[in-house]
Scaffold this motif. Structure first.
Motif, PDB file in Angstrom:
ATOM      1  N   ASP A 178       0.869  -1.023  -0.280  1.00 30.06           N
ATOM      2  CA  ASP A 178       0.413   0.285   0.244  1.00 30.06           C
ATOM      3  C   ASP A 178       0.590   1.317   0.226  1.00 30.06           C
ATOM      4  OD1 ASP A 178      -3.009   1.466   1.629  1.00 30.06           O
ATOM      5  OD2 ASP A 178      -1.730   1.793   0.885  1.00 30.06           O
TER       6      ASP A 178
ATOM      7  N   THR B 121       1.338   3.838   2.638  1.00 30.49           N
ATOM      8  CA  THR B 121       2.011   3.355   4.356  1.00 30.49           C
ATOM      9  C   THR B 121       4.135   3.639   4.041  1.00 30.49           C
ATOM     10  OG1 THR B 121       2.608   1.162   3.475  1.00 30.49           O
ATOM     11  CG2 THR B 121       0.700   1.942   4.989  1.00 30.49           C
TER      12      THR B 121
ATOM     13  N   ASN C 251      -0.787   7.451  12.456  1.00 28.78           N
ATOM     14  CA  ASN C 251      -2.298   8.367  11.129  1.00 28.78           C
ATOM     15  C   ASN C 251      -0.871  10.437  11.507  1.00 28.78           C
ATOM     16  OD1 ASN C 251      -3.478   9.827  13.993  1.00 28.78           O
ATOM     17  ND2 ASN C 251      -4.818  10.477  12.479  1.00 28.78           N
TER      18      ASN C 251
ATOM     19  N   VAL D 270       1.099   1.286   9.423  1.00 31.39           N
ATOM     20  CA  VAL D 270       0.074   1.301   8.364  1.00 31.39           C
ATOM     21  C   VAL D 270      -0.492   2.449   8.808  1.00 31.39           C
ATOM     22  CG1 VAL D 270      -2.423   0.643   8.580  1.00 31.39           C
ATOM     23  CG2 VAL D 270      -0.872  -1.319   9.018  1.00 31.39           C
TER      24      VAL D 270
ATOM     25  N   ALA E  50      -2.478   5.052   9.098  1.00 29.10           N
ATOM     26  CA  ALA E  50      -4.446   4.908   9.899  1.00 29.10           C
ATOM     27  C   ALA E  50      -5.055   5.737  11.293  1.00 29.10           C
ATOM     28  CB  ALA E  50      -4.887   3.373   9.785  1.00 29.10           C
TER      29      ALA E  50
ATOM     30  N   ASP F 206     -10.475   3.658  12.732  1.00 33.01           N
ATOM     31  CA  ASP F 206     -10.687   2.712  10.973  1.00 33.01           C
ATOM     32  C   ASP F 206     -10.019   1.442  11.327  1.00 33.01           C
ATOM     33  OD1 ASP F 206     -11.358   1.865   8.901  1.00 33.01           O
ATOM     34  OD2 ASP F 206     -10.338   3.666   7.174  1.00 33.01           O
TER      35      ASP F 206
ATOM     36  N   GLU G 266     -11.486  -1.410  10.684  1.00 31.24           N
ATOM     37  CA  GLU G 266     -11.126  -2.105   9.049  1.00 31.24           C
ATOM     38  C   GLU G 266      -9.923  -2.053   8.604  1.00 31.24           C
ATOM     39  OE1 GLU G 266     -14.337  -0.746  10.579  1.00 31.24           O
ATOM     40  OE2 GLU G 266     -14.783  -1.905  11.565  1.00 31.24           O
ATOM     41  N   ARG G 267      -9.353  -0.725   8.376  1.00 30.91           N
ATOM     42  CA  ARG G 267      -8.384  -0.188   7.273  1.00 30.91           C
ATOM     43  C   ARG G 267      -6.967  -0.793   8.457  1.00 30.91           C
ATOM     44  NH1 ARG G 267      -5.374   2.078   3.497  1.00 30.91           N
ATOM     45  NH2 ARG G 267      -3.225   3.584   4.505  1.00 30.91           N
ATOM     46  N   ILE G 268      -6.770  -0.632   9.807  1.00 30.08           N
ATOM     47  CA  ILE G 268      -6.477  -1.009  10.037  1.00 30.08           C
ATOM     48  C   ILE G 268      -5.923  -2.645  10.562  1.00 30.08           C
ATOM     49  CG2 ILE G 268      -5.224  -1.791  12.531  1.00 30.08           C
ATOM     50  CD1 ILE G 268      -6.643   1.032  13.398  1.00 30.08           C
TER      51      ILE G 268
ATOM     52  N   GLU H 170      -7.220  -4.307   7.147  1.00 30.66           N
ATOM     53  CA  GLU H 170      -6.699  -4.710   5.746  1.00 30.66           C
ATOM     54  C   GLU H 170      -5.483  -4.842   5.406  1.00 30.66           C
ATOM     55  OE1 GLU H 170      -7.734  -3.562   1.686  1.00 30.66           O
ATOM     56  OE2 GLU H 170      -8.910  -2.414   3.432  1.00 30.66           O
ATOM     57  N   VAL H 171      -4.741  -4.013   6.016  1.00 28.33           N
ATOM     58  CA  VAL H 171      -3.291  -3.313   5.569  1.00 28.33           C
ATOM     59  C   VAL H 171      -2.351  -4.554   6.670  1.00 28.33           C
ATOM     60  CG1 VAL H 171      -1.420  -1.911   5.269  1.00 28.33           C
ATOM     61  CG2 VAL H 171      -4.419  -1.033   4.759  1.00 28.33           C
TER      62      VAL H 171
END
Length: 271
Positions: A3, A6, A112, A135, A137, A141, A143-145, A147-148
């Protein structure tokens, strides 16, 4: 990591605001770090004038996290860590402690803050046997955490979730609990949750200093009662001694009773 958001280079496109104090930089200042600005030092000094004990809390929090990680690696056999709300790199970062004991350990950091991202190269340094990733993020959030993080961590094997002094930045308590639940629900049986946060109801001088800081225009940090911190672990199995002042969690200070500070934390296992 694949990604592009990141990568440390992304920090070059993100503005670091040095006109207002920032909690991560102030915390870094209290820990003796150098990644802070004059506005952060001024805010940190104003805080310590009211409550000098904040430096002890900051350093005791760091020591608590180190002892947590050492237990997880050496006694619980954990080799994967998801550290959310990483903060600025200082001494004894999660990957340094974990990989110092088990070089094959894999660590994902999450934050973040553009300044933390700018220092991600330090956080991404890894033993050749293990791995580290970053990451970009927000804690709100999950879900993003997840996922990545799955690009580096194996969610079929136990993972230790670390939430160190981050949940206080989520003003709504129910939202903070929901974040913990959503993250832990995805982790497999045998995973662990490590939390420590500033506590209310222990030291009125600390509370006065923190309330004044929150009113200063800086990003607020919300102290919570010990019962509220303990409730983050609902449904999990505590590692003894449960939620206590961070100085009391498996203290290494030797004979005598450790100083109780208004920072509480614990470690618990997902059945």
């Amino acid at each position: 990591m694949t990604d592009p958001v990141t990568t440390p280079q992304a920090a070059e496109q993100q503005k670091i605001d040095t006109s207002v104090p920032h909690s991560a930089r102030i915390w870094n200042y209290w820990l003796g770090g150098k990644d802070n600005y004059s506005v952060d030092k001024a805010a940190g000094d104003a805080y310590t004038e009211v409550f000098p004990g904040i430096v002890t809390i900051a350093r005791s929090s760091r020591a608590f996290l180190r002892r947590n990680i050492a237990y997880l690696v050496s006694e619980a056999g954990i080799r994967q860590f998801l550290d959310v709300g990483t903060g600025l790199p200082t001494a004894q970062n999660t990957h340094e402690v974990a990989q110092g004991l088990a070089p094959e350990a894999r660590i994902v950091y999450v934050d973040n803050d553009p300044m933390v991202l700018a220092h991600a190269r330090t956080l991404l340094y890894s033993s050749k046997e293990g791995a580290t990733a970053y990451v970009d993020a927000d804690v709100t959030d999950p879900e993003r955490i997840l996922e990545v993080a799955a690009e580096t961590l194996d969610f079929g094997q136990p993972i230790a979730l670390i939430l160190s002094n981050i949940l206080g930045h989520v003003a709504d308590y129910d939202q903070a609990r929901s974040i913990v639940t959503r993250l832990m629900d995805v982790l497999p049986s045998g995973s662990y949750l490590s939390i420590n946060d500033g506590s209310r109801g222990i030291d009125p001088v600390f509370e006065q200093a923190q309330d004044a800081y929150n009113d200063s225009g800086a990003v607020p940090y919300n102290l919570r009662t010990v019962d509220e911190i303990s409730a983050f672990f609902d449904g999990l199995e505590f590692v003894e001694p449960g939620v206590v002042s961070v100085t009391e969690w498996r203290s290494e200070t030797g004979p005598g009773v450790p100083e109780v500070v208004a920072e509480h934390g614990g470690l618990a296992r997902k059945p």
